[in-house]
Design a protein around this motif. Sequence first.
Motif, short mmCIF file in Angstrom:
data_model
loop_
_atom_site.label_atom_id
_atom_site.label_comp_id
_atom_site.label_asym_id
_atom_site.label_seq_id
_atom_site.Cartn_x
_atom_site.Cartn_y
_atom_site.Cartn_z
N HIS A 59 0.86 -1.18 0.00
CA HIS A 59 0.00 0.00 0.00
C HIS A 59 0.89 1.23 0.00
O HIS A 59 2.09 1.13 0.27
N THR A 60 0.30 2.37 -0.32
CA THR A 60 1.07 3.62 -0.33
C THR A 60 0.46 4.66 0.61
O THR A 60 0.65 5.86 0.40
N MET A 63 2.56 7.70 2.26
CA MET A 63 3.79 7.86 1.47
C MET A 63 3.85 9.27 0.91
O MET A 63 2.82 9.89 0.67
N ALA A 66 5.02 8.99 -5.42
CA ALA A 66 4.51 7.85 -6.19
C ALA A 66 5.64 6.84 -6.40
O ALA A 66 6.82 7.21 -6.47
N ILE A 67 5.26 5.57 -6.48
CA ILE A 67 6.26 4.51 -6.65
C ILE A 67 5.87 3.55 -7.78
O ILE A 67 4.70 3.41 -8.10
N ARG A 85 0.20 5.89 -6.89
CA ARG A 85 0.26 7.19 -6.24
C ARG A 85 0.08 6.99 -4.73
O ARG A 85 -0.45 5.97 -4.30
N PRO A 86 0.47 7.97 -3.91
CA PRO A 86 0.25 7.88 -2.48
C PRO A 86 -1.24 7.67 -2.15
O PRO A 86 -2.12 8.14 -2.88
N GLU A 101 10.02 -2.08 -4.88
CA GLU A 101 9.50 -0.71 -4.92
C GLU A 101 10.62 0.22 -5.35
O GLU A 101 11.76 0.06 -4.93
#
Length: 126
Positions: A59-60, A63, A66-67, A85-86, A101
């Motif tokens: 999950h983000t 954060m 973006a990853i 995206r977060p 990631e």
Amino acid sequence: MRREWRDGPALLTVLGEDEEVAHTVPLEVAASYRARTRGLLGRDGIEGALLLTPAGSVHTFRMRFAIDVAYLDRAGRVLAVRTMRPGRLGLPRPRARRVLEAEAGAMGGWGLRAGGRVRLTAVETG
């Protein structure tokens, strides 16, 4: 692929067609519960990539950036690559045993895509 991982530095090798080395990237391994839980939270970026093992989803939430996320099977085959995206929750991937990631856009630059393969190599310290 190595079965037992410990937190610490490693190298990610992205393999191209015919298993030739396409790209080598510094890798941080998060194998302990604590390191996997922390992941990239609280960071403004990452140099290279982070390997969460074992893991089948991410999950983000909370954060800052973006990853790119790559889901890996036991043999190092890339099952899927997504940009998140977060504030997002990734769906669990059947057969995924590890998750990579990196900053959004990085994996495309490395040539990492679904169906590709990676090699993970531990770096001995100290």
